[in-house]
Write a protein that holds these residues in place. Structure first.
Motif, PDB file in Angstrom:
ATOM      1  N   LYS A 113     -16.066  10.339   5.006  1.00 50.56           N
ATOM      2  CA  LYS A 113     -14.818  10.512   5.275  1.00 50.56           C
ATOM      3  C   LYS A 113     -13.758  10.025   4.186  1.00 50.56           C
ATOM      4  O   LYS A 113     -13.049  10.657   3.414  1.00 50.56           O
ATOM      5  CB  LYS A 113     -14.325  10.313   6.514  1.00 50.56           C
ATOM      6  N   ASN A 114     -14.168   8.704   3.760  1.00 50.64           N
ATOM      7  CA  ASN A 114     -13.600   7.872   2.894  1.00 50.64           C
ATOM      8  C   ASN A 114     -13.531   8.303   1.550  1.00 50.64           C
ATOM      9  O   ASN A 114     -12.849   8.307   0.601  1.00 50.64           O
ATOM     10  CB  ASN A 114     -14.138   6.505   3.013  1.00 50.64           C
ATOM     11  N   LYS A 115     -14.906   9.211   1.259  1.00 47.75           N
ATOM     12  CA  LYS A 115     -15.050   9.490  -0.105  1.00 47.75           C
ATOM     13  C   LYS A 115     -14.019  10.735  -0.354  1.00 47.75           C
ATOM     14  O   LYS A 115     -13.912  11.175  -1.835  1.00 47.75           O
ATOM     15  CB  LYS A 115     -16.648  10.098  -0.314  1.00 47.75           C
ATOM     16  N   LYS A 116     -13.493  11.300   0.571  1.00 47.90           N
ATOM     17  CA  LYS A 116     -12.652  12.309   0.379  1.00 47.90           C
ATOM     18  C   LYS A 116     -11.275  12.032  -0.303  1.00 47.90           C
ATOM     19  O   LYS A 116     -10.824  12.831  -0.940  1.00 47.90           O
ATOM     20  CB  LYS A 116     -12.259  13.258   1.618  1.00 47.90           C
ATOM     21  N   TYR A 117     -11.118  10.648  -0.160  1.00 49.43           N
ATOM     22  CA  TYR A 117      -9.869  10.340  -0.837  1.00 49.43           C
ATOM     23  C   TYR A 117     -10.058  10.376  -2.301  1.00 49.43           C
ATOM     24  O   TYR A 117      -9.245  10.352  -2.959  1.00 49.43           O
ATOM     25  CB  TYR A 117      -9.729   8.856  -0.588  1.00 49.43           C
ATOM     26  N   LEU A 118     -11.385  10.371  -2.837  1.00 52.83           N
ATOM     27  CA  LEU A 118     -11.583  10.391  -4.232  1.00 52.83           C
ATOM     28  C   LEU A 118     -11.375  11.786  -4.717  1.00 52.83           C
ATOM     29  O   LEU A 118     -11.097  12.167  -6.133  1.00 52.83           O
ATOM     30  CB  LEU A 118     -13.142  10.199  -4.411  1.00 52.83           C
ATOM     31  N   ASN A 119     -10.882  12.687  -3.776  1.00 51.38           N
ATOM     32  CA  ASN A 119     -10.557  14.256  -4.453  1.00 51.38           C
ATOM     33  C   ASN A 119      -9.022  14.090  -4.775  1.00 51.38           C
ATOM     34  O   ASN A 119      -8.679  15.018  -5.449  1.00 51.38           O
ATOM     35  CB  ASN A 119     -10.895  15.188  -3.012  1.00 51.38           C
ATOM     36  N   ILE A 120      -8.328  12.943  -4.303  1.00 53.23           N
ATOM     37  CA  ILE A 120      -6.862  12.938  -5.002  1.00 53.23           C
ATOM     38  C   ILE A 120      -6.979  12.307  -6.222  1.00 53.23           C
ATOM     39  O   ILE A 120      -7.208  11.398  -6.391  1.00 53.23           O
ATOM     40  CB  ILE A 120      -6.116  11.991  -3.859  1.00 53.23           C
ATOM     41  N   ARG A 121      -6.211  13.476  -7.102  1.00 56.58           N
ATOM     42  CA  ARG A 121      -6.344  12.908  -8.479  1.00 56.58           C
ATOM     43  C   ARG A 121      -5.327  12.033  -8.830  1.00 56.58           C
ATOM     44  O   ARG A 121      -5.291  11.075  -9.626  1.00 56.58           O
ATOM     45  CB  ARG A 121      -6.251  14.215  -9.485  1.00 56.58           C
ATOM     46  N   GLN A 122      -3.964  12.233  -8.268  1.00 55.06           N
ATOM     47  CA  GLN A 122      -2.645  11.673  -8.556  1.00 55.06           C
ATOM     48  C   GLN A 122      -2.052  11.567  -7.379  1.00 55.06           C
ATOM     49  O   GLN A 122      -1.887  12.796  -6.681  1.00 55.06           O
ATOM     50  CB  GLN A 122      -1.922  12.287  -9.799  1.00 55.06           C
ATOM     51  N   VAL A 123      -1.266  10.452  -7.103  1.00 58.11           N
ATOM     52  CA  VAL A 123      -0.180  10.542  -5.906  1.00 58.11           C
ATOM     53  C   VAL A 123       1.193  10.287  -7.080  1.00 58.11           C
ATOM     54  O   VAL A 123       1.215   9.282  -7.400  1.00 58.11           O
ATOM     55  CB  VAL A 123      -0.428   9.415  -5.006  1.00 58.11           C
ATOM     56  N   LEU A 124       1.961  11.265  -6.819  1.00 58.09           N
ATOM     57  CA  LEU A 124       3.357  11.204  -7.632  1.00 58.09           C
ATOM     58  C   LEU A 124       4.736  11.087  -6.607  1.00 58.09           C
ATOM     59  O   LEU A 124       4.494  11.654  -5.394  1.00 58.09           O
ATOM     60  CB  LEU A 124       3.524  12.192  -8.686  1.00 58.09           C
ATOM     61  N   THR A 125       5.793  10.940  -6.972  1.00 59.57           N
ATOM     62  CA  THR A 125       7.035  10.863  -6.471  1.00 59.57           C
ATOM     63  C   THR A 125       7.934  11.940  -6.869  1.00 59.57           C
ATOM     64  O   THR A 125       7.815  11.984  -8.276  1.00 59.57           O
ATOM     65  CB  THR A 125       7.512   9.845  -5.750  1.00 59.57           C
ATOM     66  N   GLU A 126       8.707  12.508  -6.154  1.00 57.33           N
ATOM     67  CA  GLU A 126       9.837  13.236  -6.620  1.00 57.33           C
ATOM     68  C   GLU A 126      11.296  12.829  -5.940  1.00 57.33           C
ATOM     69  O   GLU A 126      11.520  13.370  -4.822  1.00 57.33           O
ATOM     70  CB  GLU A 126       9.517  14.848  -6.540  1.00 57.33           C
ATOM     71  N   GLY A 127      12.070  12.170  -6.728  1.00 58.21           N
ATOM     72  CA  GLY A 127      13.209  11.592  -5.966  1.00 58.21           C
ATOM     73  C   GLY A 127      12.689  10.464  -4.881  1.00 58.21           C
ATOM     74  O   GLY A 127      11.416   9.881  -5.009  1.00 58.21           O
ATOM     75  N   GLU A 128      13.397  10.098  -3.849  1.00 57.50           N
ATOM     76  CA  GLU A 128      13.148   9.243  -2.860  1.00 57.50           C
ATOM     77  C   GLU A 128      12.375   9.663  -1.701  1.00 57.50           C
ATOM     78  O   GLU A 128      11.823   8.835  -0.811  1.00 57.50           O
ATOM     79  CB  GLU A 128      14.466   8.539  -2.376  1.00 57.50           C
ATOM     80  N   ASP A 129      12.314  11.061  -1.351  1.00 53.02           N
ATOM     81  CA  ASP A 129      11.975  11.728  -0.222  1.00 53.02           C
ATOM     82  C   ASP A 129      10.649  12.829  -0.410  1.00 53.02           C
ATOM     83  O   ASP A 129      10.443  13.453   0.519  1.00 53.02           O
ATOM     84  CB  ASP A 129      13.166  12.255   0.418  1.00 53.02           C
ATOM     85  N   ILE A 130      10.206  12.988  -1.781  1.00 54.08           N
ATOM     86  CA  ILE A 130       9.044  13.680  -1.919  1.00 54.08           C
ATOM     87  C   ILE A 130       8.049  13.029  -2.450  1.00 54.08           C
ATOM     88  O   ILE A 130       7.963  12.398  -3.457  1.00 54.08           O
ATOM     89  CB  ILE A 130       9.520  14.984  -2.860  1.00 54.08           C
ATOM     90  N   ILE A 131       6.599  13.443  -1.820  1.00 59.39           N
ATOM     91  CA  ILE A 131       5.451  12.793  -2.418  1.00 59.39           C
ATOM     92  C   ILE A 131       4.770  14.000  -2.922  1.00 59.39           C
ATOM     93  O   ILE A 131       4.694  15.034  -2.095  1.00 59.39           O
ATOM     94  CB  ILE A 131       4.635  11.827  -1.080  1.00 59.39           C
ATOM     95  N   LEU A 132       4.074  13.962  -3.772  1.00 61.55           N
ATOM     96  CA  LEU A 132       3.164  14.994  -4.383  1.00 61.55           C
ATOM     97  C   LEU A 132       1.625  14.505  -4.642  1.00 61.55           C
ATOM     98  O   LEU A 132       1.549  13.392  -4.922  1.00 61.55           O
ATOM     99  CB  LEU A 132       3.386  15.412  -5.735  1.00 61.55           C
ATOM    100  N   LEU A 133       0.684  15.239  -4.060  1.00 62.92           N
ATOM    101  CA  LEU A 133      -0.732  14.791  -3.985  1.00 62.92           C
ATOM    102  C   LEU A 133      -1.324  16.083  -4.815  1.00 62.92           C
ATOM    103  O   LEU A 133      -1.586  17.069  -4.299  1.00 62.92           O
ATOM    104  CB  LEU A 133      -1.383  14.944  -2.525  1.00 62.92           C
ATOM    105  N   GLU A 134      -1.849  15.570  -5.985  1.00 66.73           N
ATOM    106  CA  GLU A 134      -2.722  16.400  -6.799  1.00 66.73           C
ATOM    107  C   GLU A 134      -4.099  16.303  -6.630  1.00 66.73           C
ATOM    108  O   GLU A 134      -4.609  15.275  -6.798  1.00 66.73           O
ATOM    109  CB  GLU A 134      -2.162  16.274  -8.283  1.00 66.73           C
ATOM    110  N   LEU A 135      -4.889  17.404  -6.247  1.00 72.43           N
ATOM    111  CA  LEU A 135      -6.351  17.303  -5.876  1.00 72.43           C
ATOM    112  C   LEU A 135      -7.196  17.719  -7.023  1.00 72.43           C
ATOM    113  O   LEU A 135      -6.580  18.538  -7.904  1.00 72.43           O
ATOM    114  CB  LEU A 135      -6.611  18.218  -4.662  1.00 72.43           C
TER     115      LEU A 135
END
Length: 588
Positions: A196-218
Motif C-alpha cells: 500500500k505504501n509503495k502506491k505513493y510512489l505513483n504520485i509524480r508531483q504534488v502541486l498547488t493552484e492558488g490557496e485552495d486547489i491541490i494537483l496530484l500528477e500520477l
C-alpha cells in the motif's frame, strides 16, 4: 404495635436503598457502537458526587508530538480528535470526503484536481491552504516510502525541488517509529502495508493552484487515489517539527499543552456541555497504565491489539472491543502450488475438527477472510467457508516415534526416545503475543504426525526469510490504515514474492473483487446499484479456496471504562474517541 410499625419502616427504608443503588456493569462487553450521540440526563448515583468536565486517559511515551510521524496506537487515536484529512474512513469502510470538497480527473495528463475547504482554519487562527496540504502529503510520502529508494518501482525523478517533486529525506528516519515498551507492532511485518505504501510512489508531483486547489500528477492511472489521502494535515511550517511542542491542527479538539511529553492536554474548540478537556498521562508500559486504571486514576483506558490480547480476559470491567484492520493468516510454502494447497487443506481439516472451534484464535474471534464485520460489501451476505475435497490418509513411516518418558525397574528415568517425526517449520513474527493461537497451531501439526518447530523472525529479516527461507508455513500479520480488503491482502502477498494470486483463480472472480475494491473509494451511488453482495461473497470464497492460505483471525483493540463513567464511545479503530464529549464522568 409500635414495634411492628418500626420493623415495617426499617424494611421499607432498606428496599428503597436497594432500588436506588446503581446497577453493576461488571463483565459488560460492547461491540456495537451507538448511532445517537445524545446522552440521557440522569441524577448522580449515590456516592458519586458531581459530573466532571475532564476525562483522564493514558497514552505512551513518544519521540515527538508531530502526528505525521509514527505513533503508538493509544497516542495516534487520541490525536485523531485534533487533526483532519482530505478524506476519512467511515463506519462502513467507505472513503468519504472531509476537507476535500470536490475531485476531478484529467485523463490526458493523469492529474487529479482537488478543491479543499476554503473556510477551514488551524487552531492558531491561520487559514488552512493547499500549501499546507502539499507539505503534509509530501512528508507522508517520504515517511511511508522510506526504504523503497532502491526498488525498481522508484521513479527516476524521486528527488527534492521547490516545485513539488517527491523527496525522500527520511529514508533513515523511521527509527523514530514508536516501539519503546510496546510488545508488538504489526506494520514492519505486513506485506499488505508495504504494498500500500509503495502506491505513493505513483504520485509524480504534488502541486498547488492558488490557496485552495491541490494537483496530484500520477505516473499511471489510479482510480483508488483517495485511499492515499487520509493523512493528517498540519501547517507547512510544522511538517518537519520533531519536538514535544504542540502542532496546530484543525479538528474539534486542540492540543493545548504537552507537559514536556509527560502530560498531554486536549481542549474542545467549541463550547458546550459534557467533557471539555482530556488529560492524557504518559506511561512507559501498559502494565503501569493498567495499574493506574485499577486504582481509579484513569477514567478510560484504550489498549492496542497486542495489549488487548493480554488483558482481554479480565473480568469485572466494562469493555468495548473494536475490530482492528489486521488480518492474521497462515501461508503454506511448497515446491508447487498443488502440494501447498494439499498442506493447507490438511490444516483446514484439523482446525475445523479442533474442539476449540471458534475459540481457536482466542482471545480474538476466527476470521476466514480479510473483511471487517461492518464492511458495507458484506452486510447482507455470508461468505461460505473454504471448499476442500476429501483428503487421502496421511502415510507415516513405520519407524516414526514420538518422544516419551518412562522409568526402569528401579524407578530411575529411562532415556527419552528421540523424536523422529518430520519437522514442520512455522515462521512467526518476533514478539507476537497471542501465544495460545501458536499453541493451537502446534496441536494441529502434531495430529498431522509432524514435529512442530516454530521459528521467530525479527522484522529486519522477515521479508527475506519469507521470500527465500526454508520453511513449511508462515504466520502472516497484515495491517492496513483502511478497512481490510481481499485484493489489498492478496496484492501484498504478490508484492512479497510469495505468489501471484491472479494466476490461480477464475478471471470473472478477479473482476468481481477488483470492482468491489473500487467501490470503497468511489462516490456514493457510482456502480453501487449493480453490485451484488451474494456474487461478491461467492467470489471471495472461491478465490481463497484455491490459494495456499488460511484466514485465522481479525484482532481487536479494546476500551476499558471506569466504574465512574457512563456512556460509550462511538468511533472505529482510527478514532475510538469519537463523541467523547457525551460521556458522563462522576467525581467524588
Amino acid at each position: 404495635m409500635k414495634r411492628i410499625v418500626a420493623i415495617l419502616l426499617s424494611i421499607m427504608c432498606l428496599l428503597c436503598l436497594v432500588s436506588c443503588a446503581p446497577v453493576s456493569d461488571d463483565d459488560g462487553l460492547s461491540k456495537t457502537v451507538p448511532t445517537d450521540g445524545d446522552s440521557v440526563a440522569t441524577l448522580p448515583p449515590p456516592g458519586r458526587g458531581e459530573t466532571a468536565t475532564e476525562l483522564r486517559v493514558a497514552i505512551r511515551r513518544e519521540a515527538n508530538m508531530n502526528p505525521l510521524y509514527p505513533k503508538h496506537y493509544t497516542t495516534r487515536s487520541l490525536l485523531a480528535l485534533a487533526y483532519e484529512s482530505l478524506y476519512k474512513v467511515d463506519h462502513e469502510g467507505k472513503i468519504v470526503p472531509w476537507l476535500a470538497e470536490s475531485i476531478a480527473y484529467d485523463v490526458e495528463t493523469m492529474t487529479y484536481r482537488i478543491q479543499i475547504d476554503d473556510q477551514k482554519t488551524f487552531h492558531s487562527g491561520k487559514k488552512l491552504t493547499s500549501q499546507d496540504v502539499q507539505a503534509s502529503l509530501l512528508k507522508t510520502i517520504s515517511l511511508s516510502t522510506a526504504g523503497f529508494g532502491n526498488e525498481e518501482e522508484t521513479p527516476d525523478d524521486f528527488q527534492t525541488d521547490e516545485e513539488g517533486s517527491i523527496a525522500n529525506p527520511d529514508a533513515d528516519d523511521l527509527s523514530a517509529s514508536y516501539d519503546d515498551g510496546s510488545r508488538f507492532q504489526a506494520s514492519p511485518y505486513s506485506s499488505m502495508a508495504s504494498a500500500k505504501n509503495k502506491k505513493y510512489l505513483n504520485i509524480r508531483q504534488v502541486l498547488t493552484e492558488g490557496e485552495d486547489i491541490i494537483l496530484l500528477e500520477l505516473q499511471k492511472p489510479d482510480p483508488c487515489i483517495t485511499e492515499l489521502l487520509t493523512f493528517p494535515i498540519v501547517p507547512a511550517s510544522d511538517v518537519d517539527q520533531r519536538s514535544m511542542n504542540p502542532v496546530s491542527g484543525s479538528g474539534a479538539w486542540r492540543v493545548a499543552s504537552t507537559g514536556a511529553g509527560r502530560l498531554v492536554t486536549l481542549e474542545r474548540v467549541t463550547p458546550g456541555t459534557g467533557i471539555r478537556q482530556i488529560t492524557a498521562t504518559v506511561f512507559d508500559d501498559v502494565a503501569l497504565a493498567m495499574k493506574a486504571f485499577d486504582e481509579g486514576d484513569l477514567d478510560v483506558l484504550v489498549l492496542d491489539v497486542s495489549e488487548t490480547s493480554i488483558y482481554a480476559d479480565r473480568t469485572r470491567i466494562r469493555k468495548q472491543r473494536i475490530d482492528y484492520p489486521i488480518y492474521i493468516s497462515i501461508y503454506f510454502r511448497e515446491t508447487d502450488q498443488e502440494s501447498a494447497i494439499l498442506s493447507r487443506n490438511y490444516m483446514v481439516r484439523e482446525i475445523r475438527s479442533d474442539s476449540k472451534g471458534e475459540y481457536f484464535a482466542a482471545p480474538f474471534n476466527r476470521a476466514y477472510y480479510p473483511l471487517l464485520a461492518g464492511d458495507f460489501r458484506r452486510q447482507n451476505a455470508s461468505i461460505p467457508e473454504y471448499q476442500i475435497p476429501d483428503l487421502p490418509a496421511i502415510e507415516r513411516p513405520d519407524n516414526q516415534t514420538v518422544p516419551s518418558e518412562s522409568s526402569d525397574d528401579s524407578g530411575a528415568p529411562a532415556p527419552v526416545r528421540p523424536d523422529t517425526r518430520e519437522p514442520f517449520v512455522l515462521l512467526i513474527p518476533e514478539g507476537f503475543t497471542p501465544y495460545r493461537l501458536v499453541d493451537n497451531i502446534g496441536a494441529c501439526v502434531a495430529r498431522l504426525g509432524r514435529k512442530f518447530s516454530p521459528v521467530t523472525v525479527s522484522k529486519r529479516e522477515w521479508a527475506s526469510k519469507l521470500r527465500r527461507g526454508s520453511y513449511d508455513a508462515a504466520l502472516l500479520i497484515d495491517e492496513t490504515y483502511l478497512f481490510l480488503d481481499p485484493v489489498d491482502y492478496l496484492e501484498g502477498l504478490n508484492d512479497a514474492g510469495l505468489f501471484d494470486w491472479t494466476q490461480y483463480v477464475d478471471a470473472d472472480d478477479i473482476v468481481t473483487l477488483l470492482e468491489a475494491q473500487h467501490l470503497v473509494s468511489s462516490p456514493e451511488g457510482e456502480n453501487h446499484e449493480v453490485f451484488s453482495e451474494n456474487a461478491y461473497a461467492q467470489a471471495v470464497s472461491r478465490i481463497f479456496s484455491a490459494l495456499p492460505v488460511i484466514g485465522i483471525s481479525i484482532p481487536e483493540t479494546m476500551v476499558l471504562y471506569g466504574s465512574n463513567v457512563e456512556g460509550t464511545l462511538a468511533g472505529i479503530w482510527r478514532s475510538p474517541y469519537e463523541n467523547v464529549e457525551d460521556l458522563i464522568v462522576w467525581r467524588p
